[in-house]
Motif scaffolding. Structure first.
Motif: not given
Ligand code: AGP
Length: 608
Positions: A308-315, A408-417, A290-297
């Motif tokens: 680029v896909t993960a950006k859409y998923v995370f956001e 991709l799937v690792a990034e989906y999981l991260l975004a969900m987490k 929760r302390a993270i306010h910005k992610i660079y990929m």
């Protein structure tokens, strides 16, 4: 990039070197060579072109007797691909032989100094400088010469070195280029990558920067640049030699395309337990998330496309701003990295020079780095604060497929987490997404079953000159990957465009019959993309569409449609990319291209 193999032991070295170089072919190369100590002198053979030429030249190694040798596949950086520029390189007396992966950045300065001292150069390479520099410092103690040379060399290097005066020893050293060492039953080996030595040993030592290895009398000893001995522990490689072989497939790329259901499952499974997402290796509490306010990929090539896909998923899911950057840009643009920033670097090889540099830049500036990496023990895996491994297994084809899918799937999981921790999704939404994630492997299999249809379609486009890929949102990210896959292996010019951007220039390139592949998986954008498809169709384009089952509306504009099974809108990339991979594979095959080893490309780009 270049591949290095070295052997010292009881067996004849040359066949072992050739065997190892075979396994490193995937890295990309344009010439190959070996040097072997035959009991009297160092003999060598070099050849421009494929490894089979070196095999013929040496009668499969038989013409180079001796039990100490180094071998190399060269991917030209300094000096054209030629017999002379091929490695190994030597000092003038041919008593020191060197193979090298990397770039000696200050080679011009060193060369000038050495020429001034009477050294004569025969090649245009930066590597020859290393051989002469070692000669310059050599006074009977190889370690001394190596350490002194290391103090002078700038840039990146993995080196395999033989000193004729010390025929019982094989030396190797690394800085910013991968190198491993291993002890087998009948000898010791060095290599750039695991497949080269896996036939002989499973226990592998990963050398760290500025570490030196000396192999002698069946022993492996490690030293730092001050010549102090250091202890290292071996990592046991779990995967099998067969994982790095073709298993009856015509190409590694096809085999790896088919391995995607398993790779995706292997990456998901350990992180979904009792219906919950568990990413222990993230090493972050919910509070820290929760302390993270910005992610660079940050990444390169296809890995960047997953970002680029993960950006859409995370956001979309976690409502956290994500900036994506090509690693080669990130490292030089003085990015704003403050407390509360997380850098995620994505890499199959874990050795990509630019991605590694981005990681180091961020770490130096106090920013936490998470690596999404496929190769266990690679530089990025070792240097990142936390590592989330993708379990794709060894990927040999230069064009990535299964590693891409696991990223991709690792990034989906991260975004969900992150979404869970930040409270931006409901439990029901998480449960539904987990169900969809679990279905992905089976759905990929389903798409693979239709490969013949795509093969027939691809055969019509082997003579294409230009192909365009268009899409919006995540579909744009998929287009980027579709386009890269096609161009890198078929050499057909191809570009990916955000569908709404066509009118701002690119549409002028559309001619009668130009193939445009439209990716249309985002329901809220269907209508918009279909309008863009109509625009190019009225200008003569032939339209291939990849869309969700049931979206028959697309048939109004498309000439050929591939339907993908229904999934969550954030996961469509994992399915839509499959037909695009198969299409590219068959176009390249139809054109007679070297699918697994496309010209000018290397699997792991370890130089800037
Ligand atoms: C993709 O097919 C390419 N081989 C290339 O773009 C690759 O993704 C890129 O070089 C990044 O490599 P990495 O994942 O090993 O860092």
């Amino acid at each position: 990039m270049c591949g290095i193999v070295g052997y010292i032991g009881a067996k004849q070295a040359a066949p072992i070197l050739l065997d190892g170089l075979d396994k490193l072919e995937y890295r990309g190369y344009d010439s190959a060579g070996m040097a072997v100590y035959d009991g009297k002198k160092i003999q060598f053979a070099k050849a421009r072109g494929r490894l089979k030429i070196l095999r013929e030249l040496t009668h499969d190694g038989a013409k180079l007797p001796g039990c100490l040798g180094i071998g190399h596949t060269r991917w030209a950086t300094h000096g054209v691909p030629s017999n002379t520029n091929a490695h190994p390189h030597f000092n003038e007396a041919e008593t020191i032989a060197v193979v090298h992966n990397g770039i000696i950045e200050n080679y011009a300065r060193l060369k000038k100094m050495l020429v001034g001292k009477g050294y004569r150069f025969v090649s245009e390479t930066d590597t020859e400088v290393v051989a002469h520099l070692l000669d310059y410092y050599y006074e009977g103690d190889p370690m001394d010469a190596i350490c002194k040379a290391m103090q002078r060399m700038e840039g990146s290097y993995a080196l395999g070195i033989i000193f004729m005066d010390h025929p019982g020893r094989l030396y190797a050293v690394r800085k910013d280029s991968p190198l491993i060492a291993g002890k087998a039953e009948d000898g010791c080996l060095i290599a750039s990558d695991v497949p080269a030595i896996l036939k002989y040993t499973r226990d592998v030592y990963f050398l760290q920067n500025e570490e030196i290895v000396c192999m002698e009398a069946g022993q492996i000893n490690f030293f730092n640049i001050d010549k102090d001995p250091i202890e290292k522990t071996a990592t046991t490689i779990e995967w099998d030699v067969s994982a790095a072989e073709k298993a009856g497939y015509e190409h590694f790329m096809l085999k790896e395309i088919y391995e995607q259901p398993k790779a995706v499952l292997d990456t998901l499974n350990p992180r979904i337990r009792n219906g919950k997402i568990e990413i222990e290796e993230l090493g972050m509490t919910d509070e820290e998330i929760r302390a993270i306010h910005k992610i660079y990929m940050v990444a390169c090539g296809s890995a960047y496309h997953t970002a680029v896909t993960a950006k859409y998923v995370f956001e979309g899911l976690a409502r956290i701003p994500v900036e994506t950057d090509l690693a080669s840009e990130f490292r030089y643009r003085d990015p704003i990295l403050d407390e509360g920033t997380l850098l995620i670097v994505v890499s199959q090889s874990g050795e990509t020079a630019d991605t590694l540099a981005a990681l180091r830049e961020a770490k130096q500036r106090g920013v936490r780095v998470l690596g999404i990496v496929n190769v266990v023990g690679s530089s990025i895996a070792r240097e990142a604060d936390n590592v989330m491994y993708t379990w794709a297994g060894p990927e040999i084809a230069v064009a990535t497929t299964k590693a891409y899918s696991t990223q991709l799937v690792a990034e989906y999981l991260l975004a969900m987490k992150f979404a869970e921790a930040r409270g931006t999704v409901t439990q029901q939404e998480i449960d539904d997404m987990l169900l969809d994630l679990r279905r992905l492997p089976q759905q990929i299999e389903l798409l693979l079953d239709h490969k013949e249809k795509l093969q027939r379609f691809a055969n019509r486009y082997v003579a294409a000159r230009d192909v365009f890929f268009i899409g919006r949102g995540i579909d744009y990210a998929i287009s980027l990957e579709g386009s890269l896959k096609l161009k890198e292996i078929s050499y057909i010019h191809s570009e990916a465009y955000a569908a709404g951007e066509l009118k701002h220039g690119t549409i002028s390139l559309i001619e009668e019959g130009t193939l445009v592949a439209a990716v249309v998986t985002q329901k809220d954008l269907y209508k918009k993309t279909i309008s863009n498809m109509v625009e190019v169709k009225t200008r003569g384009a032939f339209l291939l569409a990849v869309t969700n089952e049931g979206n028959t509306e697309v048939e109004k504009a498309a000439d050929y449609v591939v339907y993908i099974p229904e999934t969550n809108k954030y996961f469509t990339n994992s399915l839509a990319v499959i037909p695009l991979q198969i299409f590219s594979y068959y176009v390249a095959l139809g054109k007679g291209c070297d699918v697994d080893k496309p010209r000018n490309l290397a699997k792991s780009v370890t130089v800037e």
